[in-house]
Design a protein around this motif. Sequence first.
Motif, PDB file in Angstrom:
ATOM      1  N   GLU A  91       0.829  -1.205   0.000  1.00 31.23           N
ATOM      2  CA  GLU A  91       0.000   0.000   0.000  1.00 31.23           C
ATOM      3  C   GLU A  91       0.863   1.254   0.000  1.00 31.23           C
ATOM      4  OE1 GLU A  91      -2.408  -0.542   3.442  1.00 31.23           O
ATOM      5  OE2 GLU A  91      -3.609  -2.166   2.550  1.00 31.23           O
ATOM      6  N   ALA A  92       1.961   1.245   0.768  1.00 31.05           N
ATOM      7  CA  ALA A  92       2.838   2.413   0.816  1.00 31.05           C
ATOM      8  C   ALA A  92       3.504   2.648  -0.532  1.00 31.05           C
ATOM      9  CB  ALA A  92       3.881   2.239   1.918  1.00 31.05           C
ATOM     10  N   LEU A  93       3.958   1.574  -1.179  1.00 30.67           N
ATOM     11  CA  LEU A  93       4.573   1.719  -2.503  1.00 30.67           C
ATOM     12  C   LEU A  93       3.564   2.231  -3.518  1.00 30.67           C
ATOM     13  CD1 LEU A  93       6.718  -1.547  -2.652  1.00 30.67           C
ATOM     14  CD2 LEU A  93       7.597   0.791  -2.558  1.00 30.67           C
ATOM     15  N   ALA A  94       2.330   1.722  -3.439  1.00 32.62           N
ATOM     16  CA  ALA A  94       1.299   2.145  -4.392  1.00 32.62           C
ATOM     17  C   ALA A  94       0.939   3.611  -4.239  1.00 32.62           C
ATOM     18  CB  ALA A  94       0.052   1.281  -4.221  1.00 32.62           C
ATOM     19  N   SER A  95       1.145   4.162  -3.042  1.00 31.09           N
ATOM     20  CA  SER A  95       0.815   5.570  -2.813  1.00 31.09           C
ATOM     21  C   SER A  95       1.768   6.508  -3.528  1.00 31.09           C
ATOM     22  CB  SER A  95       0.837   5.871  -1.313  1.00 31.09           C
ATOM     23  OG  SER A  95       2.170   5.896  -0.810  1.00 31.09           O
ATOM     24  N   GLY A  96       2.952   6.014  -3.894  1.00 32.43           N
ATOM     25  CA  GLY A  96       3.928   6.830  -4.606  1.00 32.43           C
ATOM     26  C   GLY A  96       4.702   7.793  -3.735  1.00 32.43           C
ATOM     27  N   ARG A  97       4.553   7.674  -2.426  1.00 24.11           N
ATOM     28  CA  ARG A  97       5.201   8.644  -1.538  1.00 24.11           C
ATOM     29  C   ARG A  97       6.614   8.251  -1.113  1.00 24.11           C
ATOM     30  NH1 ARG A  97       2.194   7.270   4.206  1.00 24.11           N
ATOM     31  NH2 ARG A  97       3.549   8.915   4.968  1.00 24.11           N
ATOM     32  N   GLY A  98       7.076   7.085  -1.526  1.00 20.22           N
ATOM     33  CA  GLY A  98       8.368   6.610  -1.064  1.00 20.22           C
ATOM     34  C   GLY A  98       8.217   5.843   0.236  1.00 20.22           C
ATOM     35  N   VAL A  99       9.123   4.892   0.463  1.00 19.32           N
ATOM     36  CA  VAL A  99       9.030   4.032   1.648  1.00 19.32           C
ATOM     37  C   VAL A  99      10.418   3.833   2.253  1.00 19.32           C
ATOM     38  CG1 VAL A  99       8.294   1.808   2.569  1.00 19.32           C
ATOM     39  CG2 VAL A  99       7.081   2.800   0.616  1.00 19.32           C
ATOM     40  N   VAL A 100      10.493   3.956   3.581  1.00 15.39           N
ATOM     41  CA  VAL A 100      11.694   3.604   4.330  1.00 15.39           C
ATOM     42  C   VAL A 100      11.386   2.354   5.135  1.00 15.39           C
ATOM     43  CG1 VAL A 100      13.390   4.297   6.054  1.00 15.39           C
ATOM     44  CG2 VAL A 100      12.392   6.018   4.521  1.00 15.39           C
ATOM     45  N   PRO A 142      13.317 -24.276   6.486  1.00 17.70           N
ATOM     46  CA  PRO A 142      14.363 -23.515   5.786  1.00 17.70           C
ATOM     47  C   PRO A 142      13.932 -22.097   5.436  1.00 17.70           C
ATOM     48  CG  PRO A 142      14.035 -25.683   4.781  1.00 17.70           C
ATOM     49  CD  PRO A 142      12.892 -25.467   5.720  1.00 17.70           C
ATOM     50  N   VAL A 143      12.647 -21.806   5.558  1.00 22.26           N
ATOM     51  CA  VAL A 143      12.125 -20.510   5.158  1.00 22.26           C
ATOM     52  C   VAL A 143      12.278 -19.493   6.292  1.00 22.26           C
ATOM     53  CG1 VAL A 143      10.062 -19.256   4.415  1.00 22.26           C
ATOM     54  CG2 VAL A 143      10.481 -21.584   3.574  1.00 22.26           C
ATOM     55  N   MET A 144      12.772 -18.292   5.976  1.00 19.22           N
ATOM     56  CA  MET A 144      12.821 -17.219   6.957  1.00 19.22           C
ATOM     57  C   MET A 144      11.460 -16.542   7.021  1.00 19.22           C
ATOM     58  SD  MET A 144      15.436 -13.965   7.250  1.00 19.22           S
ATOM     59  CE  MET A 144      14.793 -13.081   5.821  1.00 19.22           C
ATOM     60  N   ARG A 145      11.067 -16.152   8.211  1.00 20.74           N
ATOM     61  CA  ARG A 145       9.811 -15.450   8.399  1.00 20.74           C
ATOM     62  C   ARG A 145      10.089 -13.993   8.745  1.00 20.74           C
ATOM     63  NH1 ARG A 145       5.463 -18.383   9.614  1.00 20.74           N
ATOM     64  NH2 ARG A 145       4.453 -16.433   9.010  1.00 20.74           N
ATOM     65  N   GLY A 146       9.051 -13.172   8.636  1.00 20.63           N
ATOM     66  CA  GLY A 146       9.216 -11.758   8.962  1.00 20.63           C
ATOM     67  C   GLY A 146       7.880 -11.082   9.150  1.00 20.63           C
ATOM     68  N   ARG A 147       7.929  -9.853   9.602  1.00 19.53           N
ATOM     69  CA  ARG A 147       6.721  -9.050   9.773  1.00 19.53           C
ATOM     70  C   ARG A 147       7.006  -7.613   9.355  1.00 19.53           C
ATOM     71  NH1 ARG A 147       5.780  -9.854  14.853  1.00 19.53           N
ATOM     72  NH2 ARG A 147       4.355 -11.585  14.415  1.00 19.53           N
ATOM     73  N   VAL A 148       6.180  -7.099   8.449  1.00 18.41           N
ATOM     74  CA  VAL A 148       6.187  -5.672   8.132  1.00 18.41           C
ATOM     75  C   VAL A 148       5.174  -5.024   9.063  1.00 18.41           C
ATOM     76  CG1 VAL A 148       5.869  -3.915   6.368  1.00 18.41           C
ATOM     77  CG2 VAL A 148       6.738  -6.183   5.720  1.00 18.41           C
ATOM     78  N   HIS A 149       5.668  -4.215   9.988  1.00 20.29           N
ATOM     79  CA  HIS A 149       4.795  -3.570  10.970  1.00 20.29           C
ATOM     80  C   HIS A 149       4.066  -2.385  10.325  1.00 20.29           C
ATOM     81  CE1 HIS A 149       6.688  -5.599  14.576  1.00 20.29           C
ATOM     82  NE2 HIS A 149       7.568  -5.854  13.623  1.00 20.29           N
ATOM     83  N   GLY A 150       3.029  -1.944  10.983  1.00 18.19           N
ATOM     84  CA  GLY A 150       2.272  -0.810  10.478  1.00 18.19           C
ATOM     85  C   GLY A 150       3.110   0.452  10.420  1.00 18.19           C
ATOM     86  N   PRO A 151       2.703   1.418   9.599  1.00 16.20           N
ATOM     87  CA  PRO A 151       3.502   2.633   9.403  1.00 16.20           C
ATOM     88  C   PRO A 151       3.590   3.489  10.656  1.00 16.20           C
ATOM     89  CG  PRO A 151       1.363   2.826   8.320  1.00 16.20           C
ATOM     90  CD  PRO A 151       1.484   1.415   8.773  1.00 16.20           C
TER      91      PRO A 151
END
Length: 306
Positions: A106-115, A238-247
Motif C-alpha cells: 500500500e505504501a509503494l502504491a501511494s507513490g510517496r516513497g518508503v523507508v 528452511p524458510v525465513m519469516r518476517g513481519r512488516v509492521h504498520g507505518p
Amino acid sequence: MRERLTDTLYGLGWSTVKQLPEPVAAALGRRIADLAWKRRGKGVLRLEANLARVLPDAGPGRLAELSRAGMRSYMRYWMESFRLPTWSEDRIRHGFEPDGLHHLEEALASGRGVVLALPHMGNYDLAGAWVPTRLGVPFTTVAERLKPESLYDRFVAYREGLGMEVLPHAGGSAFGILARRLRAGGLVCLVADRDLSSSGIEVKFFGEAAKMPAGPAMLAVSTGAALLPVTLWYDRSPVMRGRVHGPIEVPDTGTRAEKAALMTQQLADAFASGIAEHPQDWHMLQRLWLADLEPRANDESGTETP
C-alpha cells in the motif's frame, strides 16, 4: 595483518561455502556456532548480557540456551549469505515469507516513497534480495565503510549483485541521495538498531537508554515517505519469516528533531516487540545500551556487522 586476514576469510567464505551442498553448509554453520559458543568469548558473553535485558527474568541456564541458539542463528545468516549469489530467483522468492506485506504494498502504491527499517535480525540480505525478486521493486541502502577497503568492496559487490543500490555510509552525501530516491517514490532499506555516533537519537529500549540512528525518521520527516519497521526470524523450516509492521506516522506538531525523536522511539518499540518474540534471532554481539558504553576501555564491540 589482521585486516588482510579478515578479508581473506570472507573471501574464502564466498568462494568455498557457496560451492557446498546446502545441508553441508548448514551443518558447518552449526558446528562453527557451537564451537564459538563453547569458547565463551567476548561476543558470546556480550550476546548473553544483551539478552538478559530482553528477558530480565531469565536465569543463567535459559540465557546460555538462548545464546547458543543465537550463535546458530547468526552463523545461519553467514552460511546463507555466502551462498545467496548461487540461489535461483525461485529459491529466493520462496525463501522468505513476511506477514503484513500489505503495509509495504500500500505504501509503494501511494507513490510517496518508503523507508524500511530493520534491526540486526535473521538475514536482512535475504530479505533484501527477496524485494526486487518477489515485488519487482529496486531499493537503495547504505554500507558502513569497512577496513580493509577490499572487504568493503566485497560487500558492496555482493549486495549490488543481489539487486541493491549501495551507498557508502561515510560522508554527508548519502542522506541527500536517499531523500531524492524517496521523493521519486522509491524504496530505502536501513538497518537501524544501533548508533554510537553523535547524531544518534536516545530511546528507551527494553526499559533502558540506548541510541538508534536518526536517519530513518529524519528521511520520513523530510520527504513524507512512509516509515515501516520490519522484524525477521527463523522458524524450524528452511524458510525465513518476517513481519512488516504498520507505518509510523510523522507527528503533526513539533520541530523536525522532536518529530524524529518521537518516531525513532516508536521504531525502537516495534523492534523490541519483534526481538522479545524471537530473541535468539537478534544478532547483537556488541555493546548497545548507554550504560554499557562507559568506561570504553577494552570495548569488545570491534567492527560492526556489515
